[in-house]
Design an enzyme around this catalytic site. Structure first.
Site, PDB file in Angstrom:
ATOM      1  N   ARG A  99       0.834  -1.220   0.000  1.00  0.00           N
ATOM      2  CA  ARG A  99       0.000   0.000   0.000  1.00  0.00           C
ATOM      3  C   ARG A  99       0.859   1.256   0.000  1.00  0.00           C
ATOM      4  NH1 ARG A  99      -3.929   0.301   4.593  1.00  0.00           N
ATOM      5  NH2 ARG A  99      -4.481   2.247   3.592  1.00  0.00           N
TER       6      ARG A  99
ATOM      7  N   VAL B 271      -4.302   7.579   5.967  1.00  0.00           N
ATOM      8  CA  VAL B 271      -2.895   7.390   6.332  1.00  0.00           C
ATOM      9  C   VAL B 271      -1.975   7.816   5.191  1.00  0.00           C
ATOM     10  CG1 VAL B 271      -3.468   5.549   7.967  1.00  0.00           C
ATOM     11  CG2 VAL B 271      -2.880   4.936   5.605  1.00  0.00           C
TER      12      VAL B 271
ATOM     13  N   HIS C  97      -5.719   8.565  12.229  1.00  0.00           N
ATOM     14  CA  HIS C  97      -5.396   7.138  12.140  1.00  0.00           C
ATOM     15  C   HIS C  97      -3.927   6.905  11.782  1.00  0.00           C
ATOM     16  CE1 HIS C  97      -9.946   6.086  11.546  1.00  0.00           C
ATOM     17  NE2 HIS C  97      -9.636   6.387  12.790  1.00  0.00           N
TER      18      HIS C  97
ATOM     19  N   CYS D  21       9.648  -0.643  21.268  1.00  0.00           N
ATOM     20  CA  CYS D  21      10.046   0.561  22.019  1.00  0.00           C
ATOM     21  C   CYS D  21       9.465   1.839  21.427  1.00  0.00           C
ATOM     22  CB  CYS D  21      11.570   0.657  22.100  1.00  0.00           C
ATOM     23  SG  CYS D  21      12.377   1.138  20.552  1.00  0.00           S
TER      24      CYS D  21
ATOM     25  N   CYS E 185      14.317  -2.989  14.700  1.00  0.00           N
ATOM     26  CA  CYS E 185      14.715  -1.724  15.331  1.00  0.00           C
ATOM     27  C   CYS E 185      16.216  -1.766  15.627  1.00  0.00           C
ATOM     28  CB  CYS E 185      13.913  -1.569  16.623  1.00  0.00           C
ATOM     29  SG  CYS E 185      14.402  -0.160  17.610  1.00  0.00           S
TER      30      CYS E 185
ATOM     31  N   GLY F   8     -16.202  11.991   1.984  1.00  0.00           N
ATOM     32  CA  GLY F   8     -15.713  10.664   1.611  1.00  0.00           C
ATOM     33  C   GLY F   8     -15.464   9.743   2.772  1.00  0.00           C
TER      34      GLY F   8
ATOM     35  N   ASN G 174     -20.395  13.037  -0.719  1.00  0.00           N
ATOM     36  CA  ASN G 174     -20.240  11.591  -0.914  1.00  0.00           C
ATOM     37  C   ASN G 174     -21.107  11.197  -2.120  1.00  0.00           C
ATOM     38  OD1 ASN G 174     -20.394   8.655  -0.430  1.00  0.00           O
ATOM     39  ND2 ASN G 174     -19.602   9.166   1.602  1.00  0.00           N
ATOM     40  N   PRO G 175     -20.652  10.302  -2.996  1.00  0.00           N
ATOM     41  CA  PRO G 175     -21.511   9.843  -4.097  1.00  0.00           C
ATOM     42  C   PRO G 175     -22.745   9.107  -3.593  1.00  0.00           C
ATOM     43  CG  PRO G 175     -19.236   9.103  -4.416  1.00  0.00           C
ATOM     44  CD  PRO G 175     -19.318   9.702  -3.041  1.00  0.00           C
TER      45      PRO G 175
HETATM   46  P1  OAD Z   1     -14.697   3.882   3.879  1.00  0.00           P
HETATM   47  O1  OAD Z   1     -14.151   3.006   2.817  1.00  0.00           O
HETATM   48  O2  OAD Z   1     -15.393   3.240   5.009  1.00  0.00           O
HETATM   49  O3  OAD Z   1     -15.699   4.936   3.219  1.00  0.00           O
HETATM   50  C1  OAD Z   1     -15.334   5.629   2.064  1.00  0.00           C
HETATM   51  C2  OAD Z   1     -16.477   6.536   1.686  1.00  0.00           C
HETATM   52  O4  OAD Z   1     -16.067   7.303   0.568  1.00  0.00           O
HETATM   53  C3  OAD Z   1     -17.765   5.808   1.278  1.00  0.00           C
HETATM   54  O5  OAD Z   1     -18.867   6.393   1.968  1.00  0.00           O
HETATM   55  C4  OAD Z   1     -17.874   6.076  -0.239  1.00  0.00           C
HETATM   56  O6  OAD Z   1     -19.234   6.189  -0.674  1.00  0.00           O
HETATM   57  C5  OAD Z   1     -17.157   7.407  -0.336  1.00  0.00           C
HETATM   58  N1  OAD Z   1     -16.573   7.712  -1.662  1.00  0.00           N
HETATM   59  C6  OAD Z   1     -16.167   6.877  -2.653  1.00  0.00           C
HETATM   60  N2  OAD Z   1     -15.693   7.573  -3.701  1.00  0.00           N
HETATM   61  C7  OAD Z   1     -15.800   8.893  -3.379  1.00  0.00           C
HETATM   62  C8  OAD Z   1     -15.496  10.121  -4.050  1.00  0.00           C
HETATM   63  N3  OAD Z   1     -14.958  10.143  -5.280  1.00  0.00           N
HETATM   64  N4  OAD Z   1     -15.748  11.280  -3.405  1.00  0.00           N
HETATM   65  C9  OAD Z   1     -16.298  11.285  -2.154  1.00  0.00           C
HETATM   66  N5  OAD Z   1     -16.607  10.168  -1.485  1.00  0.00           N
HETATM   67  C10 OAD Z   1     -16.363   8.980  -2.070  1.00  0.00           C
HETATM   68  O7  OAD Z   1     -13.469   4.800   4.385  1.00  0.00           O
HETATM   69  P2  OAD Z   1     -13.363   5.621   5.743  1.00  0.00           P
HETATM   70  O8  OAD Z   1     -14.667   6.177   6.149  1.00  0.00           O
HETATM   71  O9  OAD Z   1     -12.213   6.546   5.569  1.00  0.00           O
HETATM   72  O10 OAD Z   1      -9.000   2.846   9.397  1.00  0.00           O
HETATM   73  O11 OAD Z   1     -12.947   4.480   6.755  1.00  0.00           O
HETATM   74  C11 OAD Z   1     -12.651   4.800   8.082  1.00  0.00           C
HETATM   75  C12 OAD Z   1     -11.501   3.946   8.569  1.00  0.00           C
HETATM   76  O12 OAD Z   1     -11.806   2.574   8.368  1.00  0.00           O
HETATM   77  C13 OAD Z   1     -10.212   4.148   7.810  1.00  0.00           C
HETATM   78  O13 OAD Z   1      -9.459   5.255   8.292  1.00  0.00           O
HETATM   79  C14 OAD Z   1      -9.490   2.864   8.058  1.00  0.00           C
HETATM   80  C15 OAD Z   1     -10.608   1.878   7.898  1.00  0.00           C
HETATM   81  O14 OAD Z   1     -10.473   0.694   8.611  1.00  0.00           O
HETATM   82  C16 OAD Z   1      -7.675   2.771   9.618  1.00  0.00           C
HETATM   83  O15 OAD Z   1      -6.848   2.736   8.747  1.00  0.00           O
HETATM   84  C17 OAD Z   1      -7.335   2.748  11.064  1.00  0.00           C
END
Ligand code: OAD
Length: 252
Positions: free
Chosen positions: A75, A108, A124, A135, A158, A198, A224-225
């Site tokens: 990633r 991230v 996050h 550590c 480390c 998003g 959001n779409p």
């Molecule tokens: P999600 O994958 O849960 O949600 C992504 C959102 O983006 C969805 O509601 C989609 O409809 C929307 N989306 C898709 N394309 C888009 C676009 N072009 N413009 C606007 N919106 C769009 O991602 P997060 O909500 O970020 O945690 O997820 C939250 C956390 O869950 C992440 O930070 C990650 C994951 O586990 C960690 O990494 C700790």
């Protein structure tokens, strides 16, 4: 002030025009148009293709460090190649048009920073800031190896304590970085408008941030779409891709 999209509520436009402090709260969807996979989109989302319990918990890392480290290195390589999109760029321009703007992200990646946003609160963590599992000392990474797909890789060790180096992201079951979380909650409580962009809004405690802003008297617009169910009179759903909608919120 004229803006192209007539569907955008005149009250939101007025609130943005008068805002002293705007908060932009982003999730994976803001980076989607940079070619970065979200987590929960039905087919393309990372958690539709991979099991988070095998990749995104401390227990998973200890059980199979090579699987987990290799997945994050894959990633990291993809994120290094991605470029900021028009949503990230519009956020930078919006910051120039309002007295104060705070960017809070669950992502991230570093696409907000590379677009030109100054301070970004990473709730996050960052895939670019690994540290020792043992550590916690930060570790400087070399370029990731060329990987065409996810593959197992042993984590580096480390130099101080020989502990395994872990990705600098927050995993399920872990606490959010306290200073970022406090700054984010304070910004949400003190802003006039919050744009929630998003995010599926299902991961706590970050998901409380829009509600906190609403309870504190701010306007909240979800970009959001997928339509977002709005329960509050100051809450709106702007349906569309972030890279399309956000530029429409800018002053001409
Ligand atoms: P999600 O994958 O849960 O949600 C992504 C959102 O983006 C969805 O509601 C989609 O409809 C929307 N989306 C898709 N394309 C888009 C676009 N072009 N413009 C606007 N919106 C769009 O991602 P997060 O909500 O970020 O945690 O997820 C939250 C956390 O869950 C992440 O930070 C990650 C994951 O586990 C960690 O990494 C700790």
């Amino acid at each position: 002030m004229h803006r192209e999209l007539v569907q955008i509520s005149s009250e939101l436009i007025k609130a943005l025009d008068n805002a002293k402090h705007v908060v932009v709260f982003t999730g994976a969807g803001v980076s989607a148009e940079s070619g970065v996979s979200t987590f929960r989109d039905a087919l393309s989302g990372l958690w539709a293709r991979f099991d988070p319990m095998q990749l995104a918990t401390p227990e998973a890392f200890l059980a199979d460090p090579e699987l987990v480290w290799g997945w994050y290195e894959w990633r990291r390589q993809l994120l290094l190649k991605a470029q900021p999109n028009s949503a990230h760029q519009a956020i930078v321009k919006l910051a120039e048009q309002v007295p104060k703007l705070t960017v809070i992200t669950q992502n991230v990646d570093d696409l907000h920073e590379r677009a030109g946003s100054g301070e970004v609160l990473h709730l996050h963590g960052s895939i670019f800031k690994p540290r020792c599992f043992n550590c916690a000392k930060p570790y400087t990474l070399a370029e990731p190896p060329a990987m065409t797909h996810e593959q197992a890789l042993p984590p580096p060790l480390c130099p101080d304590c020989q502990g395994m180096i872990r990705p600098g992201v927050v995993w399920f079951g872990e606490a959010l970085p306290q200073a970022e979380m406090e700054a984010a909650f304070t910004a949400a409580e003190n802003c006039d408008v919050l744009l929630s962009i998003g995010t599926s809004g299902v991961v706590q405690p970050a998901a409380q941030i829009p509600q906190l802003a609403l309870r504190s008297g701010a306007w909240v617009a979800h970009i959001n779409p997928e339509p977002v169910d709005c329960q509050h009179p100051r809450e709106l759903s702007l349906v569309g891709a972030a890279g399309h909608i956000l530029p429409l919120l800018l002053t001409d």
